[in-house]
Structures are given as structure tokens and as C-alpha cells.
Motif scaffolding. Structure first.
Motif, PDB file in Angstrom:
ATOM      1  N   GLY A 220     -98.018  28.382 -74.143  1.00  0.00           N
ATOM      2  CA  GLY A 220     -99.110  27.823 -75.087  1.00  0.00           C
ATOM      3  C   GLY A 220     -98.788  27.955 -76.537  1.00  0.00           C
ATOM      4  N   TYR A 221     -97.778  28.734 -76.688  1.00  0.00           N
ATOM      5  CA  TYR A 221     -97.159  29.111 -78.102  1.00  0.00           C
ATOM      6  C   TYR A 221     -95.877  28.375 -78.305  1.00  0.00           C
ATOM      7  N   PRO A 222     -95.666  27.922 -79.420  1.00  0.00           N
ATOM      8  CA  PRO A 222     -94.186  27.414 -79.508  1.00  0.00           C
ATOM      9  C   PRO A 222     -93.178  28.453 -79.562  1.00  0.00           C
ATOM     10  N   ASP A 223     -91.944  28.334 -79.222  1.00  0.00           N
ATOM     11  CA  ASP A 223     -90.875  29.341 -79.254  1.00  0.00           C
ATOM     12  C   ASP A 223     -90.563  29.696 -80.528  1.00  0.00           C
ATOM     13  N   VAL A 224     -90.375  30.840 -80.893  1.00  0.00           N
ATOM     14  CA  VAL A 224     -89.846  31.266 -82.114  1.00  0.00           C
ATOM     15  C   VAL A 224     -88.132  30.960 -82.336  1.00  0.00           C
ATOM     16  N   ILE A 225     -88.064  29.957 -83.328  1.00  0.00           N
ATOM     17  CA  ILE A 225     -86.482  29.855 -83.288  1.00  0.00           C
ATOM     18  C   ILE A 225     -86.026  30.020 -84.661  1.00  0.00           C
ATOM     19  N   TYR A 226     -86.644  30.921 -85.590  1.00  0.00           N
ATOM     20  CA  TYR A 226     -85.730  31.489 -86.570  1.00  0.00           C
ATOM     21  C   TYR A 226     -86.794  32.611 -87.042  1.00  0.00           C
ATOM     22  N   ALA A 227     -86.185  33.692 -87.795  1.00  0.00           N
ATOM     23  CA  ALA A 227     -87.168  34.794 -88.435  1.00  0.00           C
ATOM     24  C   ALA A 227     -87.631  34.497 -89.445  1.00  0.00           C
ATOM     25  N   GLY A 228     -88.813  34.157 -89.481  1.00  0.00           N
ATOM     26  CA  GLY A 228     -89.633  33.773 -90.539  1.00  0.00           C
ATOM     27  C   GLY A 228     -90.652  32.631 -90.194  1.00  0.00           C
ATOM     28  N   GLN A 229     -90.352  32.126 -88.928  1.00  0.00           N
ATOM     29  CA  GLN A 229     -91.320  30.954 -88.587  1.00  0.00           C
ATOM     30  C   GLN A 229     -92.789  31.439 -88.466  1.00  0.00           C
ATOM     31  N   PRO A 230     -93.701  30.732 -88.916  1.00  0.00           N
ATOM     32  CA  PRO A 230     -95.052  31.072 -88.867  1.00  0.00           C
ATOM     33  C   PRO A 230     -95.707  31.200 -87.750  1.00  0.00           C
ATOM     34  N   VAL A 231     -96.563  32.119 -87.233  1.00  0.00           N
ATOM     35  CA  VAL A 231     -97.183  32.369 -86.009  1.00  0.00           C
ATOM     36  C   VAL A 231     -98.510  32.270 -85.947  1.00  0.00           C
ATOM     37  N   VAL A 232     -99.091  33.086 -87.078  1.00  0.00           N
ATOM     38  CA  VAL A 232    -100.592  33.322 -87.065  1.00  0.00           C
ATOM     39  C   VAL A 232    -100.739  33.260 -88.628  1.00  0.00           C
ATOM     40  N   GLY A 233    -102.010  32.831 -89.105  1.00  0.00           N
ATOM     41  CA  GLY A 233    -102.566  32.617 -90.334  1.00  0.00           C
ATOM     42  C   GLY A 233    -104.028  33.376 -90.457  1.00  0.00           C
ATOM     43  N   VAL A 234    -104.264  34.069 -91.540  1.00  0.00           N
ATOM     44  CA  VAL A 234    -105.583  34.751 -91.894  1.00  0.00           C
ATOM     45  C   VAL A 234    -105.894  34.477 -93.065  1.00  0.00           C
ATOM     46  N   ALA A 235    -107.182  34.083 -93.260  1.00  0.00           N
ATOM     47  CA  ALA A 235    -107.727  33.911 -94.540  1.00  0.00           C
ATOM     48  C   ALA A 235    -109.053  34.826 -94.778  1.00  0.00           C
ATOM     49  N   ALA A 236    -108.761  35.495 -95.893  1.00  0.00           N
ATOM     50  CA  ALA A 236    -109.765  36.734 -96.160  1.00  0.00           C
ATOM     51  C   ALA A 236    -110.073  36.646 -97.759  1.00  0.00           C
ATOM     52  N   VAL A 237    -110.964  37.570 -98.140  1.00  0.00           N
ATOM     53  CA  VAL A 237    -111.213  37.431 -99.557  1.00  0.00           C
ATOM     54  C   VAL A 237    -110.353  37.833-100.639  1.00  0.00           C
ATOM     55  N   SER A 238    -109.314  38.381-100.241  1.00  0.00           N
ATOM     56  CA  SER A 238    -108.221  38.764-100.982  1.00  0.00           C
ATOM     57  C   SER A 238    -107.096  38.822-100.377  1.00  0.00           C
ATOM     58  N   THR A 239    -106.001  38.657-101.044  1.00  0.00           N
ATOM     59  CA  THR A 239    -104.654  38.443-100.668  1.00  0.00           C
ATOM     60  C   THR A 239    -104.168  39.849 -99.842  1.00  0.00           C
ATOM     61  N   ASP A 240    -104.662  41.057-100.497  1.00  0.00           N
ATOM     62  CA  ASP A 240    -104.315  42.218 -99.985  1.00  0.00           C
ATOM     63  C   ASP A 240    -105.359  42.413 -98.487  1.00  0.00           C
ATOM     64  N   ILE A 241    -106.248  42.164 -98.637  1.00  0.00           N
ATOM     65  CA  ILE A 241    -107.013  42.345 -97.303  1.00  0.00           C
ATOM     66  C   ILE A 241    -106.561  41.263 -96.313  1.00  0.00           C
ATOM     67  N   ALA A 242    -106.239  39.957 -96.829  1.00  0.00           N
ATOM     68  CA  ALA A 242    -105.358  39.233 -95.578  1.00  0.00           C
ATOM     69  C   ALA A 242    -104.254  39.806 -95.043  1.00  0.00           C
ATOM     70  N   GLU A 243    -103.519  40.702 -95.893  1.00  0.00           N
ATOM     71  CA  GLU A 243    -102.349  41.335 -95.526  1.00  0.00           C
ATOM     72  C   GLU A 243    -102.663  42.340 -94.623  1.00  0.00           C
TER      73      GLU A 243
END
Lengths: 207, 785
Positions: free
Chosen positions: B119-142
């Protein structure tokens, strides 16, 4: 696990709904974008900082006025200026001190604001690109940058100007080599360097 | 249709006039620049004030009420199957508003079969986006990103161009793949088959396919040179990283994007989210550089879209510098096997080009059409292969293909000149049929007091100086999907409206100049509102197409507006429309100078609040010159002077002389700026830049500006620019761009100069001190044997 799972609200941590309520006071207003189209935004702000690690209140003198900030201790000066005080003239290019786009002055000394925590500033005074023009009169370097076409995309420009303006404060007639030394940490991908140097030489003559 | 007489040719050389039949709607011919007031002058950028005061709002600076900050978890393995993803802790994290897992890959080539069992695409390079998060600041998203657990099942991977070509190499794709080319000008041929990781070859360009008979050509040759050249992967490094703010609001989407194509970004988003184009608005007022990598929405833009849709809030997602290096595009590397045959008098008899390059998981690693198009050679064949590797996707990059191609071709021609003991400029006079480059060479000979270069490596002492020359070829492309609206408001304001964007090249200013010239105003009188898809669609900023595509309709619309205003003025001044003259912000009666009304006062007489005129790019005057080479191509000749320290291997470029043309020059300062940029980028490509991926881990080891070597003030030499006006009588402005040609010849000129300094050919980029020393040692050994 798929990301479409039902959201449950944990006790002890702040709930989503509660958070939204708490954030309710903040700005609803008009954002004017430069292309002249007004976008009316009516949604509530979420810039509430009631999270762990706890935020703290500090005051900071920026461009001549004292500003109050409520920030996490880990907030860099660049982020504080840009995200809290909306002084977005200061740019972040690399966020690790390699491009100098984020250069501001602290007590008149060029400083990388991405490598400085906002809480480190204390009672020293911060000057940003927005504070360089005095009483609506542009700094001669800003004029010279326009005259010499020393901007291309413009993203490195604030950092270039803050660095070169500091040089001119301390060395009113620098040689080309001294200018190159002063700007040797400022990255520009568009290739404005020759015109930045020419503009700085020209501004020195006019100051 | 009507006939108009247009300037044609090169001033001080062969300037004359030519009659062209054009549609009646076209404005009168524009005279040469010398006779104009605003066009062809050093006009200040109309947005310079915003840039020097920090008030210019780039995408990175956009702040909207309620805005969240997005962050992407990227795969830290180069090739893997994803077994599981646990986002529960991230979802619970205070301050997090949305988490999204990518269900497919939104970048690189598209395998025809892509339905992974997990159900997930294979990873084919180091750096491929997998999951995204949206939060109130970049620090908290990190913080939240760090709470996500992804279980990978690692697979064998390959990151090296040569290894990936070998039989049995780990496969990046299991099936044949295709990919739509971006609007940045890279060539991608559809429907080609793959063998292992190798796809192709491409043997054609729009100049056609192979010519003549190679075997016969090489038989006829007196001199045959065979060489292999290698170029590295270069990353774009715009100072503003890729990024967007997406505001997905009840089916209406507003996107602020750091993009080279508002149109492309809008269309990508509408397609991905199955929305009508009219529901998606893209705004891009200031863009912090692009250089070819910012033509589409990008996977990060898709992620921001999902996060904004889920959270119901605007989401800002700017890549950090590492993400920019590993995932946001690059110039593919190349290995080029070249074989050239020539007669004693320099006539080329055969040219064979075989190339492999890797755009990582993407396509577009060809070496362009320069070998095919620049010189007269009756027998020619190229085979250009794409090789897949487990690395971030390539992207169009300032003269895609031709920069790599020029490095090989122009060293080969230089080597031929040395072999034939002839002047490299005289050799080119013989084999290069381009009129513009002939004039450029003549101008350079005068400018440089040019003589045949000294014998290679003949300087005494350890620091040796050298001079080298190389040429550029870039076709003059036009994008017909280029529309401008001009409005005059009752207070005398003039607005130019188009979705075209200004990526730092000065598009806003040239639009203002063209409209001001037509209306008898100054550039600063014009308000240029561009970079917004609410306005008529404009061309993407790529392939040096913008100026030649958007300024003719701007002038045509302004002419239409002027016609309306003249009619109004004729009524006000009680005279005929034929008797009205516009100049310096006034409308005069030609026969009675006292009868006049200012632009401002005349606008006040408008019946409605504004008058408006819209024009699209018309066909080229005289018809398009599809697939022809010559007079009106964007040719250039560049010279490099270098010092090489043979004890340390250190190369310093002392001076570059760049002789260029771009049709009718519109803004001299801006053209110079772009040439400076192309030259500096070319020097960096020649000497410094190199994306290095560790073969053991598949990770880029230098993904930031302190590690990826770049030119700063001390690496930038004196650059002398000579600009030659050239009138082709092809449109109502007859102007073209300059971005690509400025970047094509530099690295080859530097390499030729290094040869002239040390007498050893540097066939691999970048020309680092260690490579210089190795080459010198090898040459020394060979001489001793």
C-alpha cells in the motif's frame, strides 16, 4: 497503519478543540499581497504557544523599538524576526551559517541570525534590513544596489547589504579586495557578485 | 494581412530592412534601439526598491492567518520496501494538525505498473518523501516527524552511473517507464525501452535524426580524435529553496509558490487533486531563483496540498537546504564517448556521440543538441542513454543537456585546432555557419587583440597561464501560450497583468519598458502585476523563452490600448486620429502643438473606470524556423583566462570575456546580470560543484552549502561582456532571452584554457586540484616512458 484513524483526545495534553478555542483571540484580517489583490482571511490564528517546551516572554530592541516576544527557547533569532515580528526581509538560505543571507546587526556587528538564539540577544539592539533606511531615506548602499542592478532574484540581497553596509561604517573607502573579504561569506546563486562589488565601491564614494 | 518594413541584421555589420507580411492586428515596426527612449536602455529594475529594503515578499515570507508549517519525513535508505508506518505518536503530538502518508510516488519517472502490495510506494532513493506533518511551527512539525516509525525492508541499490549500466545491477525500475518533460527545456523522448537500468537511446532532436554515413565520413578524414568526457551531477541551489503555501479552503485552493511556472503549478495541482483549473490559483510574486528546477508543483507541493486539505488550514512547506540538494532536482551527470573526423583544412567529415547520464530516478539525462547543431558536419550520429540510479530526480538545469554537451564538443574542437596547428577561431570560421557567432568572433578578435594561443604548457615557472575559447548554441524558443492584459485606469494608472513570473531575470521590468515605450511613458509609470494565475496565462520561465514570448503580446496589447486612447484624444482635441502624436506622457495634435492633453487627464475622460486590451503571442513574423540553425539562434562565444599552479593543482579563473546576443536587447543592465550569472555558474561547474553520493550508503555526503563547494566573491573573476544587437524581424519586439546561452560555453572555455596553460587535457569535471595533479603526473610518466 493508515493515516485515516479516528482522532482521540488524550487527557493531560492539550486537546485539539481546546487548542482551537484558546487560539481564538488572534488576528483575523486582511493580507495584501504585492500583486495588488486583497485576500480577506477570516480564519482564526493558531499562533498560540501553549506547548511543551514552554514558551517564554522576552523583549528585544529591534530597529529602534522594543518588541515583546513569546517564543520557545529554541527559537533562532532569524525565526523570531521572521515568524513572530514579521520582519521577513531577513532571509534564511541554509539555516546553518553557510550562506549569510540571514545577516543582521547586533549592536552594529554583522551576525548570522540563523545561528543565534533569540534569547541570546538580551538587551543588545538588533538592526535588520528593514531598519537600515533612516527616516525614509535609503542607505546609500541601497541606492547603489538599485543603480548598479546588483539584485537579481533578490533573496541574497538583504544579507549582502547588511554585510557591505557594516563594512562602509568602519571603512569608508574600501578597496575592491576589502569588499571581497567582507562579502566572502555571502552566497549568491544568480551571480550578482560583480555588481554588488561595483555598487559597494560606488556607495563608498557617495557617503 | 499587411506588409511592414522591419529592421533586420546587425548594426555596424549588415543592418538593413526586411519586409514581412503580418496580421493587421500587429503594431507598426519598432525602429532600432538607438531611436527608442525606454527599450534597450539601462532601466532600473522596477522591483529593486522592494528587494533592497526587504519588503519583497517571497513564498518563504508568506504568512497567512491560521497558517501551519509542514515538514516531510524522507526515507533515509536508498532502496527499500516499506513494511509499516506508525504515525500515531505524531498525530497525538500537541500542535500537530495533520499527518499524511504518501500512497504513491509523485516524482521521477512513472512506472506503468506501480501497485505495491504494502500500500506504500517502494523507496527508490534516499530522500524520497514518505510522510508529511503540519503543525503550528516547523520545530514542532520536526518533533512530530521524529515520532514517526517507518519499518523498511532494504533492497540492493546502485548510485553510480557506470555500475548501474552493468548487467546484474540492482534495478531501479522493474518495467519500462516514461516521464513528461518539464517546461524547462530538457529532452525526453517518449516510449523508449529499457534494458536493465539503461533506457534509450535517443537519436533525434527537433533538428532531426542522424545524418549521412559515419563510416564514409571517418574514411574521408585526415585526422580522427577519440575522447571520453565526464561531467558531474550539479545541484541547482537556488537561495530560496523550493516551497509552497497551500490554502485549501472549501474546494478553492490558493497556492503561493516559489515556481518558474505559475501555470504548470496550477495545472499540476488541479490534476492531482481532481479540481477544475478555475478553482486553483497560484501566486508567485518574488521567486528566489530556480535555474530550471522549479517548473512543477513537486512532491512537496502535493504533500502540502494533502496537509492543507486535511487540516483545513493554510500550510507552508519550504524545503530545508538538505532536502533541496537531495530531492529537488539536479543537472544529470554524463559520460560522453566522442569521435571526430576532419580534413587537414579543418572541414569536419564525421562526428559520433554516444552518451550515458543519470537523472537518478528521473529522465532527461541527455547531452543536448549542441553536437548535432553547432557545426557543419555531413555525417553525424548521436545515441543518448538515460541510466537510472537510486538518487534524487534530475531536473531541467539552465540549458539542459547543452552544458554537458558543450564541455565535450568544444574541447574536441579545441583539440582539433591544436592537432591542425591552427587558430581555434579560424577553425570555427571554417566549420561554423552561424552568422551571429561569426560576428561575435570578429568582435572578440578586436576586443582581445586576439592572436593564435601560445604553445600549450609553454609558460616557465610553476604557475602557468592559459587562454581558452568555447562557443554556445541554444535554439530561439517561443512559447505561444503567452498572454498579457493591459489596463488603463481613470487616474492614469497603467497595469500589465499576466500570470508570467519573474524568477529574478527582470521580466517585470522588460514588460514595463515595452509598454512604456508604446504609450510614451516611463517604465516607472507602469504597474506590473504578474505571477498570478488570476491573470492571463504566461509562459514558464525556462529555456530562455520568456522575453521572446511575453514582450510581443505586451506591446501588441499596449498598442491596442493606445489606439483606443488616441480615438479619445482625437475627440477631446477636435482633430483626426491620424493627427495625434503620443510622447512623454502627452497626446499632441501633430499640426497644432498647442492642442494637447496629458495621459493622466485623458484617462480621466474614460467612459468607464478602466479600458482593457488583451493579446496573445502571435506566430513569428515570416513563419517559424522549426529545426533550422543559424542566423537567429542564441549563439555566444566566451573566452577564459586561467592561472594553474602546477605544484598545488589550483586553478584560478582570472578573466572571462563573454560575447553574446539576444535579438533586440531590452534592458542592458539586466542582460549583463544574467550573463554574469551564467558565467559564474559555468565556472562553478568547471571547478567546484559536485554532488557526491556515498556508494556504501546511498546518501549524499555534501548536501549543504558549507559542503557543496560554491563560488563566493574570491572565486568570481573579472567578467567583460560584449553585447551585440541583432534584429531578426520575428516579432513586434524582436527580443529574446539570455539565461541559457550565458551558461553553456563557460566550463568548456575554462577547460580549454587549462589545457593551454598546462598542455594536458582535463576531460572530467570538476577540474579539481587533485585531478590536475593526477593528470600532470600521468603526463609526466608517459613522457618519461
Amino acid at each position: 497503519m493508515k493515516n485515516k484513524k479516528p482522532k482521540k483526545e488524550k487527557s493531560g495534553s492539550i486537546s485539539r478543540r481546546g487548542f482551537l478555542k484558546g487560539a481564538g483571540i488572534a488576528a483575523a484580517g486582511t493580507v495584501i499581497i504585492g500583486s495588488g489583490v486583497a485576500v480577506l482571511e477570516s480564519r482564526k490564528s493558531v499562533q498560540n504557544k501553549d506547548f511543551e517546551p514552554k514558551t517564554i516572554n522576552i523583549s528585544m530592541k529591534v530597529n529602534g523599538s522594543i518588541r515583546q516576544l513569546n517564543i520557545e527557547p529554541r527559537t533562532t533569532l532569524a525565526d523570531a524576526l521572521r515568524n513572530e515580528l514579521h520582519l521577513t526581509g531577513t532571509k534564511v538560505g541554509c539555516n546553518r551559517g553557510a550562506c549569510s543571507a540571514c545577516t543582521v546587526w547586533i549592536n552594529g556587528i554583522p551576525t548570522l541570525s540563523c545561528m543565534t538564539l533569540a534569547i541570546e540577544v538580551g538587551d543588545r539592539e538588533v538592526t535588520t534590513i528593514e531598519g537600515l533606511a533612516k527616516n525614509d531615506r535609503l542607505h546609500p548602499l541601497q541606492e547603489a544596489f538599485m543603480d548598479h542592478d546588483a539584485t537579481q532574484c533578490g533573496f541574497c540581497t538583504p544579507g549582502m547589504i547588511m554585510t557591505a553596509a557594516h563594512l562602509l561604517e568602519h571603512n569608508p573607502s574600501p578597496t575592491e579586495k576589502e569588499i571581497k573579504v567582507a562579502l566572502s561569506g555571502n552566497f549568491c546563486r544568480c551571480g550578482t557578485h560583480p555588481k554588488v562589488i561595483a555598487a559597494t565601491l560606488d556607495a563608498a564614494k557617495k557617503m | 494581412m499587411k506588409k511592414i518594413k522591419l529592421p533586420h541584421g546587425i548594426p555596424d555589420y549588415n543592418l538593413g530592412e526586411i519586409v514581412r507580411e503580418v496580421p493587421n492586428s500587429e503594431p507598426p515596426a519598432l525602429p532600432v534601439n538607438k531611436k527608442l527612449k525606454v527599450i534597450g536602455k539601462r532601466i532600473k529594475r522596477i522591483d529593486a526598491l522592494a528587494k533592497v529594503t526587504g519588503s519583497a515578499v517571497f513564498t518563504a515570507d508568506v504568512q497567512l492567518p491560521g497558517m501551519l508549517y509542514g515538514k516531510i519525513l524522507r526515507a533515509d535508505v536508498p532502496h527499500a520496501r516499506i513494511k509499516s508506518i506508525d504515525i500515531s505518536a505524531a498525530e497525538e503530538h500537541p500542535g500537530v494538525f495533520a499527518v499524511h502518508i504518501f500512497e504513491k510516488r509523485y516524482e521521477g519517472a512513472n512506472p506503468k505498473k506501480n501497485s505495491p502490495e504494502s500500500g506504500y510506494p517502494d523507496v527508490i532513493y534516499a530522500g524520497q518523501p514518505v510522510v508529511g506533518v503540519a503543525a503550528v511551527s516547523t520545530d514542532i512539525a520536526e518533533d512530530a516527524i521524529n515520532l514517526i516509525k517507518v519499518e523498511y525492508e532494504p533492497l540492493d541499490f546502485v548510485v553510480d552511473l557506470d555500475r548501474a549500466r552493468k548487467p546484474g545491477a540492482p534495478l531501479v525500475y522493474q518495467t519500462d517507464v516514461d516521464q513528461e518533460a518539464s517546461s524547462g527545456g530538457e529532452d525526453i523522448e517518449e516510449g523508449l525501452k529499457s534494458r536493465g537500468n539503461v533506457r534509450g537511446p535517443t537519436t533525434r532532436s527537433f533538428y532531426g535524426g542522424p545524418r549521412g554515413d559515419l563510416e564514409k565520413g571517418f574514411k574521408e578524414a585526415d585526422v580522427v580524435i577519440e575522447r571520453t568526457y565526464r561531467t558531474q551531477v550539479q545541484t541547482h541551489c537556488p537561495l530560496e529553496t523550493h516551497g509552497v503555501v497551500v490554502d485549501y479552503n472549501r474546494g478553492h485552493v490558493t497556492i503561493y509558490a516559489s515556481t518558474q511556472s505559475t501555470k504548470g503549478t496550477r495545472n499540476d495541482f488541479a490534476k492531482t487533486f481532481n479540481l477544475s483549473k478555475s478553482k486553483v490559483r497560484v501566486i508567485s510574486e518574488f521567486i528566489g531563483g530556480g535555474f530550471g528546477a522549479k517548473h512543477s508543483l513537486g512532491s512537496f507541493g502535493v504533500m502540502a496540498g494533502f496537509l492543507s486539505k486535511k487540516s483545513g488550514r493554510p500550510v507552508k512547506l519550504m524545503l530545508d537546504r538538505k532536502e533541496e540538494h537531495i530531492s529537488a532536482g539536479n543537472r544529470p551527470n554524463s559520460v560522453q564517448f566522442m569521435k571526430l573526423g576532419a580534413k587537414k583544412d579543418g572541414t569536419l567529415t564525421a562526428l559520433k556521440q554516444l552518451s550515458y547520464g543519470t537523472a537518478g530516478i528521473g529522465l532527461g539525462a541527455g547531452v543536448g543538441n549542441i553536437a548535432q547543431a553547432m557545426y557543419e558536419c555531413p555525417n553525424f550520429k548521436t545515441e543518448q542513454y538515460d541510466v537510472f540510479t537510486n538518487a534524487g530526480p534530475g531536473a531541467a538545469f539552465r540549458a539542459p543537456g547543452n552544458v554537458q554537451g558543450a564541455f565535450a564538443l568544444e574541447q574536441l574542437i579545441d583539440e582539433l585546432a591544436v592537432k591542425l596547428d591552427t587558430d581555434p577561431l579560424q577553425l570555427r570560421d571554417k566549420i561554423d555557419k552561424s552568422m551571429i557567432r561569426k560576428v561575435q568572433r570578429e568582435r572578440a578578435v578586436q576586443l582581445l587583440n586576439w592572436k593564435k594561443p601560445k604553445k600549450a604548457g609553454s609558460d616557465p615557472g610553476p604557475v602557468k597561464k592559459g587562454i581558452g575559447v568555447a562557443q554556445a548554441h541554444w535554439p530561439r524558443f517561443v512559447n505561444l501560450d503567452s498572454t498579457v492584459e493591459i489596463r488603463v485606469l481613470r487616474d492614469g494608472a497603467v497595469e500589465v497583468r499576466s500570470a508570467v513570473q519573474d524568477i529574478g531575470t527582470g521580466t517585470k521590468t522588460v514588460l514595463a519598458q515595452v509598454v512604456a515605450e508604446e504609450l510614451g511613458l516611463k517604465a516607472e509609470d507602469i504597474t506590473v502585476l504578474i505571477g498570478d494565475t488570476l491573470f492571463p496565462i504566461g509562459p514558464p520561465s525556462g529555456g530562455s523563452v520568456v522575453t521572446g514570448s511575453i514582450t510581443p503580446p505586451a506591446r501588441n496589447a499596449a498598442h491596442d490600448i493606445k489606439t483606443q486612447l488616441i480615438e479619445l484624444a482625437a475627440g477631446e482635441l477636435n482633430t483626426d486620429t491620424d493627427n495625434i502624436l503620443t510622447e512623454n506622457g502627452w497626446f499632441f495634435s501633430k499640426t497644432d502643438n498647442s492642442k494637447k492633453i496629458s495621459f493622466h487627464d485623458l484617462a480621466g475622460k474614460l467612459r468607464v473606470e478602466q479600458i482593457t486590451a488583451t493579446a496573445s503571442r502571435s506566430d513569428d513574423y515570416g513563419g517559424f524556423m522549426v529545426g533550422t540553425v543559424g542566423f537567429e539562434e542564441l549563439g555566444a562565444v566566451q573566452f577564459a583566462e586561467v592561472s594553474v599552479d602546477t605544484e598545488t593543482g589550483f586553478v584560478k579563473v582570472d578573466k572571462v570575456v563573454a560575447v553574446h546576443s539576444c535579438g533586440r536587447p531590452l534592458n542592458i543592465g539586466q542582460i549583463e546580470s544574467q550573463i554574469n550569472g551564467g558565467v559564474i555558474m559555468g565556472i562553478a561547474y568547471a571547478l567546484y560543484e559536485d554532488r557526491v553520493i556515498d556508494e556504501n550508503t546511498g546518501q549524499q555526503v555534501n548536501p549543504n552549502l558549507d559542503q557543496y563547494k560554491m563560488p563566493f566573491t574570491f572565486e568570481v573573476p573579472e567578467i567583460q561582456i560584449e553585447l551585440i544587437e541583432e534584429y531578426g524581424a520575428r516579432s513586434s519586439t524582436d527580443a529574446t532571452g539570455i539565461g541559457e546561452p550565458a551558461n553553456i560555453a563557460t566550463a568548456a572555455a575554462v577547460a580549454n584554457a587549462v589545457y593551454n596553460a598546462i598542455g594536458v587535457r582535463m576531460t572530467e569535471l570538476p577540474i579539481t586540484p587533485s585531478r590536475i595533479l593526477a593528470a600532470l603526473n600521468k603526463a609526466k610518466k608517459e613522457n618519461n616512458e
